[in-house]
Design a protein around this motif. Sequence first.
Motif, PDB file in Angstrom:
ATOM      1  N   ALA A 117      40.538  41.395  40.845  1.00 36.81           N
ATOM      2  CA  ALA A 117      39.996  42.835  41.177  1.00 36.81           C
ATOM      3  C   ALA A 117      41.184  43.848  40.807  1.00 36.81           C
ATOM      4  CB  ALA A 117      39.641  42.670  42.734  1.00 36.81           C
ATOM      5  N   VAL A 118      42.429  43.441  41.135  1.00 38.96           N
ATOM      6  CA  VAL A 118      43.262  44.497  40.813  1.00 38.96           C
ATOM      7  C   VAL A 118      43.333  44.811  39.207  1.00 38.96           C
ATOM      8  CG1 VAL A 118      45.934  44.971  40.646  1.00 38.96           C
ATOM      9  CG2 VAL A 118      45.088  43.557  42.421  1.00 38.96           C
ATOM     10  N   ARG A 119      43.588  43.745  38.471  1.00 37.01           N
ATOM     11  CA  ARG A 119      43.503  44.058  36.960  1.00 37.01           C
ATOM     12  C   ARG A 119      42.080  44.878  36.330  1.00 37.01           C
ATOM     13  NH1 ARG A 119      43.728  38.751  33.298  1.00 37.01           N
ATOM     14  NH2 ARG A 119      41.473  39.021  33.724  1.00 37.01           N
ATOM     15  N   THR A 120      41.159  44.251  36.961  1.00 35.77           N
ATOM     16  CA  THR A 120      39.828  44.944  36.215  1.00 35.77           C
ATOM     17  C   THR A 120      39.463  46.330  36.709  1.00 35.77           C
ATOM     18  OG1 THR A 120      38.805  42.648  36.491  1.00 35.77           O
ATOM     19  CG2 THR A 120      37.341  44.272  36.060  1.00 35.77           C
ATOM     20  N   THR A 121      39.931  46.658  38.112  1.00 35.97           N
ATOM     21  CA  THR A 121      39.809  47.831  38.628  1.00 35.97           C
ATOM     22  C   THR A 121      40.721  49.119  37.949  1.00 35.97           C
ATOM     23  OG1 THR A 121      39.175  47.020  40.912  1.00 35.97           O
ATOM     24  CG2 THR A 121      39.873  49.200  40.517  1.00 35.97           C
ATOM     25  N   ALA A 122      41.883  48.584  37.654  1.00 29.44           N
ATOM     26  CA  ALA A 122      42.916  49.363  37.015  1.00 29.44           C
ATOM     27  C   ALA A 122      42.431  49.612  35.502  1.00 29.44           C
ATOM     28  CB  ALA A 122      44.194  48.640  36.821  1.00 29.44           C
ATOM     29  N   GLN A 123      42.014  48.670  34.904  1.00 33.62           N
ATOM     30  CA  GLN A 123      41.246  48.857  33.498  1.00 33.62           C
ATOM     31  C   GLN A 123      40.065  49.680  33.572  1.00 33.62           C
ATOM     32  OE1 GLN A 123      40.592  44.803  32.259  1.00 33.62           O
ATOM     33  NE2 GLN A 123      42.761  44.397  31.981  1.00 33.62           N
ATOM     34  N   PHE A 182      30.384  42.984  42.366  1.00 34.07           N
ATOM     35  CA  PHE A 182      30.792  41.748  41.776  1.00 34.07           C
ATOM     36  C   PHE A 182      31.390  40.934  42.681  1.00 34.07           C
ATOM     37  CE2 PHE A 182      33.607  38.812  39.309  1.00 34.07           C
ATOM     38  CZ  PHE A 182      32.490  37.929  39.034  1.00 34.07           C
ATOM     39  N   CYS A 183      32.686  41.320  43.146  1.00 34.50           N
ATOM     40  CA  CYS A 183      33.624  40.900  43.960  1.00 34.50           C
ATOM     41  C   CYS A 183      33.004  40.414  45.267  1.00 34.50           C
ATOM     42  CB  CYS A 183      34.681  41.633  44.428  1.00 34.50           C
ATOM     43  SG  CYS A 183      36.086  41.725  42.830  1.00 34.50           S
ATOM     44  N   PHE A 184      32.324  41.444  45.872  1.00 34.54           N
ATOM     45  CA  PHE A 184      31.744  41.153  47.319  1.00 34.54           C
ATOM     46  C   PHE A 184      30.515  40.069  47.157  1.00 34.54           C
ATOM     47  CE2 PHE A 184      34.423  44.550  48.618  1.00 34.54           C
ATOM     48  CZ  PHE A 184      34.467  44.585  49.739  1.00 34.54           C
ATOM     49  N   LEU A 185      29.705  40.360  45.980  1.00 38.21           N
ATOM     50  CA  LEU A 185      28.625  39.300  45.904  1.00 38.21           C
ATOM     51  C   LEU A 185      28.842  37.935  45.699  1.00 38.21           C
ATOM     52  CD1 LEU A 185      25.356  38.885  45.381  1.00 38.21           C
ATOM     53  CD2 LEU A 185      26.000  39.621  43.069  1.00 38.21           C
ATOM     54  N   VAL A 186      29.998  37.739  44.966  1.00 38.55           N
ATOM     55  CA  VAL A 186      30.490  36.200  44.594  1.00 38.55           C
ATOM     56  C   VAL A 186      31.092  35.761  45.709  1.00 38.55           C
ATOM     57  CG1 VAL A 186      32.157  35.117  43.301  1.00 38.55           C
ATOM     58  CG2 VAL A 186      30.684  36.597  42.130  1.00 38.55           C
ATOM     59  N   THR A 187      31.963  36.534  46.466  1.00 38.74           N
ATOM     60  CA  THR A 187      32.619  36.157  48.004  1.00 38.74           C
ATOM     61  C   THR A 187      31.617  35.583  48.815  1.00 38.74           C
ATOM     62  OG1 THR A 187      34.682  37.567  47.279  1.00 38.74           O
ATOM     63  CG2 THR A 187      34.479  36.478  49.478  1.00 38.74           C
ATOM     64  N   GLN A 225      38.431  41.002  52.856  1.00 37.53           N
ATOM     65  CA  GLN A 225      39.591  41.606  53.297  1.00 37.53           C
ATOM     66  C   GLN A 225      40.436  41.665  52.005  1.00 37.53           C
ATOM     67  OE1 GLN A 225      42.775  40.639  54.425  1.00 37.53           O
ATOM     68  NE2 GLN A 225      43.466  42.339  55.641  1.00 37.53           N
ATOM     69  N   GLN A 226      40.747  40.584  51.485  1.00 39.15           N
ATOM     70  CA  GLN A 226      41.467  40.455  50.340  1.00 39.15           C
ATOM     71  C   GLN A 226      40.935  41.038  48.876  1.00 39.15           C
ATOM     72  OE1 GLN A 226      44.835  39.353  50.333  1.00 39.15           O
ATOM     73  NE2 GLN A 226      44.386  39.501  52.372  1.00 39.15           N
ATOM     74  N   ASN A 227      39.717  41.067  48.871  1.00 44.04           N
ATOM     75  CA  ASN A 227      38.941  41.666  47.699  1.00 44.04           C
ATOM     76  C   ASN A 227      39.041  43.049  47.950  1.00 44.04           C
ATOM     77  OD1 ASN A 227      38.368  39.318  46.421  1.00 44.04           O
ATOM     78  ND2 ASN A 227      36.221  39.376  47.351  1.00 44.04           N
ATOM     79  N   THR A 228      39.013  43.741  49.021  1.00 47.68           N
ATOM     80  CA  THR A 228      38.914  45.121  49.611  1.00 47.68           C
ATOM     81  C   THR A 228      40.262  45.794  49.299  1.00 47.68           C
ATOM     82  OG1 THR A 228      37.378  44.812  51.081  1.00 47.68           O
ATOM     83  CG2 THR A 228      38.647  46.917  51.178  1.00 47.68           C
ATOM     84  N   LEU A 229      41.289  44.996  49.623  1.00 46.74           N
ATOM     85  CA  LEU A 229      42.778  45.672  49.538  1.00 46.74           C
ATOM     86  C   LEU A 229      43.110  45.413  47.855  1.00 46.74           C
ATOM     87  CD1 LEU A 229      44.835  43.733  52.353  1.00 46.74           C
ATOM     88  CD2 LEU A 229      43.490  46.036  52.271  1.00 46.74           C
TER      89      LEU A 229
END
Length: 451
Positions: A75-81, A95-100, A142-146
């Motif tokens: 999430a960190v890398r893809t959001t920044a990109q 994507f992150c929330f659906l998969v989690t 929570q970790q995805n959100t952060l």
Amino acid sequence: MFQKLLGVENWKKSLVLRNGITALSARFLNILIALVLAGLVARSLEPDGLGTFKYWMSIASFSCLFVQLGLPAFAVRTTAQAIASNDEVVEVVEFCFLVTITLGVVVFSLGVTLLPVSATILKINFYTWFTISVYALVLSLQQNTLSILNGFQRIGFTAVLDGVLRPGLALLLFCFCMKTLAAITPIEVLWIHIAAVGISMMFGFVMLSNQVSRARTHLSILNISKYKHWLSESLSLAMASSGSVVFAASDIFLLYQLSLEHNNVGFFTAGQQLASLALAGQVVVNSLLAPKLAGAFIKKEMQRVESLIARSAVATTGVALLALAVMLSMGKLIIGIIYSDSFFPVLPLLTVMVIGQVFSAANGPVVLILNMAGKQRTVALVLLLATLLKVPCCYLGFLSGNIFGFTVATTTANVGVQAVFWLLVFKSFGFRAGIFPFIRTLMNAMGKRLR
């Protein structure tokens, strides 16, 4: 001082510096709050209950590996990109929330299906597994959100949420339960942590919604092909990040399975909590030096890298040695103040653990160096192999010396892994990490004076 250390010219306008100072302050507060919370929980649960609680948390750590699937790092890398290329950020969030959520339901369902077997092996019932699954899911969300917020460069904000607000809420909720309940059980402590994680997640989600609404350029649609590609990327990152979690969580899990007395796990947990203070200096110094180390790596200034590592190792080793001296001279007093008299058997375990922390501090930030060099998979492979080797060693250590033998075995394994990482750094970059350059310089200076 911060300006010189981080190499920032205009500190008032530097987002890097502001984030760094905020994260550093949050780290100090996190250490203080976590120590107070750990003491209150230990006093309420006593060694036996604390051991049970930490065992459940180790199971939750393993569950999070499957529920998170490397998504925080992704999430960190893809959001920044996405921000840099003006792509739709909301797709990353979806994507992150659906998969989690999907994986959280799958892990819970699989556990329920195998409950007759897991109840015997893991020693848990349906309600305990349900609670652990809820904790793993909420923590992963929570970790995805952060992590997505970190992609938006909100590093200081996320450090406060995760390092201060979350443990602070857990502390307040625990104090409230102490006042209202006659007794607190391990399962109730786990629900307190679930509530604290959930509330901090909601604060983060409010900020995330604000950031996404600003960055949104068009309505997103479900992109299956892109999701498949992202899923393979996150799976690759999960394999790279799994080693440290498995290696760390395996100690409590193994000890609980080996020991008939759960208070042994409580003693071991209290020792780990206090021994971690010896590496507090390393955590702080590494967070400050990471930007300069990254810059030196990019410019391939390896002599500067070696110098920075040596200085940080000297500082962190000094803190670890100070912690060892304090524990040897006042360990029993500290245990009695933070925990209670029933935790006095922790003292010999704590001494062994802190000695191991001194060796780790003297080695320098070798894992940080390898990660910056793009060797995350190598680090994960070493940790996974070390875990496999640690299992029989801990078993033999427990048979020969009960909890003390187990502690010696785990500490030896930790020191051995650090030695392997030191050798990898030496083989990859050709310099000796840790305090060794400082010792060499000191010996040369003493030799010149003797002449």
